[in-house]
Design an enzyme around this catalytic site. Structure first.
Site, PDB file in Angstrom:
ATOM      1  N   ASP A  20     -55.206 -29.194   0.282  1.00 35.47           N
ATOM      2  CA  ASP A  20     -55.086 -29.690  -0.882  1.00 35.47           C
ATOM      3  C   ASP A  20     -54.765 -28.087  -1.760  1.00 35.47           C
ATOM      4  O   ASP A  20     -55.593 -27.288  -1.704  1.00 35.47           O
ATOM      5  CB  ASP A  20     -56.320 -30.259  -1.428  1.00 35.47           C
ATOM      6  CG  ASP A  20     -56.573 -30.667  -2.734  1.00 35.47           C
ATOM      7  OD1 ASP A  20     -57.361 -31.312  -3.359  1.00 35.47           O
ATOM      8  OD2 ASP A  20     -55.607 -30.143  -3.344  1.00 35.47           O
ATOM      9  N   GLU A  60     -49.573 -27.277   1.481  1.00 38.83           N
ATOM     10  CA  GLU A  60     -49.068 -28.763   1.538  1.00 38.83           C
ATOM     11  C   GLU A  60     -50.228 -29.406   2.258  1.00 38.83           C
ATOM     12  O   GLU A  60     -50.868 -29.183   3.249  1.00 38.83           O
ATOM     13  CB  GLU A  60     -47.750 -28.620   2.301  1.00 38.83           C
ATOM     14  CG  GLU A  60     -47.312 -30.144   2.933  1.00 38.83           C
ATOM     15  CD  GLU A  60     -47.068 -30.812   1.668  1.00 38.83           C
ATOM     16  OE1 GLU A  60     -46.014 -30.657   0.729  1.00 38.83           O
ATOM     17  OE2 GLU A  60     -47.925 -32.169   1.463  1.00 38.83           O
ATOM     18  N   ASP A  66     -44.790 -27.366  -6.692  1.00 37.33           N
ATOM     19  CA  ASP A  66     -43.799 -28.491  -6.519  1.00 37.33           C
ATOM     20  C   ASP A  66     -44.422 -29.625  -6.157  1.00 37.33           C
ATOM     21  O   ASP A  66     -44.300 -30.045  -4.784  1.00 37.33           O
ATOM     22  CB  ASP A  66     -42.700 -27.749  -5.244  1.00 37.33           C
ATOM     23  CG  ASP A  66     -41.753 -29.002  -5.136  1.00 37.33           C
ATOM     24  OD1 ASP A  66     -40.788 -28.791  -3.934  1.00 37.33           O
ATOM     25  OD2 ASP A  66     -41.430 -29.926  -5.811  1.00 37.33           O
ATOM     26  N   GLN A  97     -50.296 -40.800   1.948  1.00 34.81           N
ATOM     27  CA  GLN A  97     -49.207 -41.334   1.151  1.00 34.81           C
ATOM     28  C   GLN A  97     -48.363 -42.060   2.093  1.00 34.81           C
ATOM     29  O   GLN A  97     -48.137 -42.051   3.327  1.00 34.81           O
ATOM     30  CB  GLN A  97     -48.365 -40.440   0.382  1.00 34.81           C
ATOM     31  CG  GLN A  97     -47.946 -39.368   0.977  1.00 34.81           C
ATOM     32  CD  GLN A  97     -47.907 -37.974   0.212  1.00 34.81           C
ATOM     33  OE1 GLN A  97     -47.876 -38.077  -0.911  1.00 34.81           O
ATOM     34  NE2 GLN A  97     -47.767 -36.576   0.925  1.00 34.81           N
TER      35      GLN A  97
HETATM   36  N1  SAM Z   1     -39.484 -32.767  -5.914  1.00 36.97           N
HETATM   37  C1  SAM Z   1     -40.616 -33.699  -6.051  1.00 36.97           C
HETATM   38  C2  SAM Z   1     -40.733 -34.357  -7.323  1.00 36.97           C
HETATM   39  O1  SAM Z   1     -40.197 -33.676  -8.345  1.00 36.97           O
HETATM   40  O2  SAM Z   1     -41.601 -35.092  -7.499  1.00 36.97           O
HETATM   41  C3  SAM Z   1     -41.722 -33.102  -5.132  1.00 36.97           C
HETATM   42  C4  SAM Z   1     -41.341 -32.917  -3.837  1.00 36.97           C
HETATM   43  S1  SAM Z   1     -42.546 -32.640  -2.613  1.00 36.97           S
HETATM   44  C5  SAM Z   1     -42.036 -33.658  -1.316  1.00 36.97           C
HETATM   45  C6  SAM Z   1     -43.947 -32.881  -3.171  1.00 36.97           C
HETATM   46  C7  SAM Z   1     -44.980 -32.505  -2.386  1.00 36.97           C
HETATM   47  O3  SAM Z   1     -46.322 -32.452  -3.046  1.00 36.97           O
HETATM   48  C8  SAM Z   1     -45.396 -33.615  -1.329  1.00 36.97           C
HETATM   49  O4  SAM Z   1     -44.773 -32.864   0.147  1.00 36.97           O
HETATM   50  C9  SAM Z   1     -46.610 -33.856  -1.242  1.00 36.97           C
HETATM   51  O5  SAM Z   1     -47.373 -34.049  -0.235  1.00 36.97           O
HETATM   52  C10 SAM Z   1     -47.221 -32.675  -1.723  1.00 36.97           C
HETATM   53  N2  SAM Z   1     -48.796 -32.796  -2.449  1.00 36.97           N
HETATM   54  C11 SAM Z   1     -49.051 -33.700  -3.089  1.00 36.97           C
HETATM   55  N3  SAM Z   1     -50.221 -33.328  -3.571  1.00 36.97           N
HETATM   56  C12 SAM Z   1     -50.707 -32.399  -3.055  1.00 36.97           C
HETATM   57  C13 SAM Z   1     -51.999 -31.568  -3.158  1.00 36.97           C
HETATM   58  N4  SAM Z   1     -53.081 -32.102  -3.733  1.00 36.97           N
HETATM   59  N5  SAM Z   1     -51.859 -30.344  -2.574  1.00 36.97           N
HETATM   60  C14 SAM Z   1     -51.010 -29.920  -1.930  1.00 36.97           C
HETATM   61  N6  SAM Z   1     -49.790 -30.671  -1.915  1.00 36.97           N
HETATM   62  C15 SAM Z   1     -49.521 -31.708  -2.363  1.00 36.97           C
END
Ligand code: SAM
Length: 309
Positions: free
Chosen positions: A165, A133, A183, A58
């Protein structure tokens, strides 16, 4: 309003529309534009761009804004801001943790900025926290550019980071957890799989007896489908499925829904007095969460309640 009064940023959009250029594509110098909903834009002034990088997952940007402080966006969608992050992270962590009351093991899916982790490490009875993450770079730059959000939690000895993932992790892991906190980003890019039925089924398999899962489920006023989908799956998986809400200023469109699923119907019925006792026993210091807000958050406006099958 004449052009000369129109903010230069908006003049660029007007000019693009006049030439038929797709407004979706134009970058407005000095502004971040969120284009999450049809014909609905959220814009924040970029006073200072601190980080802008495209990982394999991303585009990550962090910038300073006079109203929100430091702002984190992923693929140009607002994730969290220095000024309002406490609302979201406290409600994502303390509602399940205090409802459960005796969580020993916690799984955080996503949460790369470390805000949920910061709130979970406050629980002394927790012995193990696993964070899955997908993008290690989110964690690394959060430590550097948003240290106030994780506040040192990444160094907690009970903490284990798995860079993977989250959907794959819950499919392959054997371990179970008392609380699972998803999250995630919105269902875009790598986040799509974290809204799938298979992912939720595997999360259920990772939940210990009496465990509870909560999920970042979007703003129902503008993203109703997200909540309807999650709740239609949770209805099949859990005896108790609903959501609770929190108003996070940076998440445009109104109250944010946080999905809730558990087979222990007692968890949501924990009396206010018990929540107060647990809150005081943990010596928690919060700025949004209170036991009263916890109970009230489950009282849903009718338009949101009607989305839950
Ligand atoms: N508070 C935010 C919201 O409500 O949109 C979310 C914050 S946090 C930064 C979201 C996290 O999800 C990111 O660090 C992203 O890299 C992670 N993420 C996205 N897809 C994912 C996946 N398939 N597995 C694990 N982490 C993932």
């Amino acid at each position: 309003m004449t052009d000369k009064e129109l903010d230069p940023a908006l003049q660029k959009i007007v000019a693009a529309q006049a030439t038929g250029e797709d407004e979706e594509d134009i970058e407005i110098p000095g502004w971040w534009v969120e284009r999450l909903h049809a014909g609905y834009r959220q814009m924040l002034k970029i006073d200072k761009l601190l980080y802008d990088s495209k990982t394999k997952e991303q585009r990550i940007r962090v910038f300073e804004n006079p109203t929100f402080g430091r702002v984190l966006t992923l693929d140009d969608i607002l994730q969290t801001t220095e000024r309002d992050e406490f609302i979201y992270h406290e409600m994502m962590a303390h509602v399940p943790m205090l409802a459960h009351g005796a969580a020993h093991s916690v799984l955080i899916i996503g949460g790369g900025d470390g805000g949920v982790l910061r709130e979970v490490v406050k629980y002394r009875a927790v012995g193990r926290i696993v964070q899955v993450e997908i993008d290690a770079e989110v964690i690394e730059f959060s430590k550097t550019y948003l240290p106030m959000i994780s506040d040192g939690a990444f160094d907690d000895p009970r903490y284990e980071l798995v860079v993977a993932d989250g959907a794959r992790y819950v499919a392959e892991a054997e371990e179970t957890f008392d609380v699972i906190i998803v999250d995630s980003t919105d269902p875009v890019g790598p986040g799509v799989v974290l809204f799938s039925e298979e992912f939720y089924r595997n999360c259920k398999a990772r939940l210990a007896e009496g465990g509870v899962i909560v999920t970042q489920n979007g703003v129902p006023f503008t993203q109703a489908d997200e909540l309807v989908h999650t709740m239609s799956v949770f209805r099949k998986l859990f005896v108790d499925h609903t959501c609770y809400t929190a108003c996070v200023p940076g998440y445009a469109g109104g109250a944010l829904a946080i999905g809730w699923g558990t087979n222990d119907t007692e968890l949501r019925a924990v009396p206010l007095e018990v929540l107060k006792r647990r809150y005081e026993a943990e010596k928690l210091k919060t700025r949004y969460y209170t036991p009263e807000v916890h109970k009230a958050a489950f009282a849903l406006p009718k338009y949101i309640k009607d989305l839950i099958p």
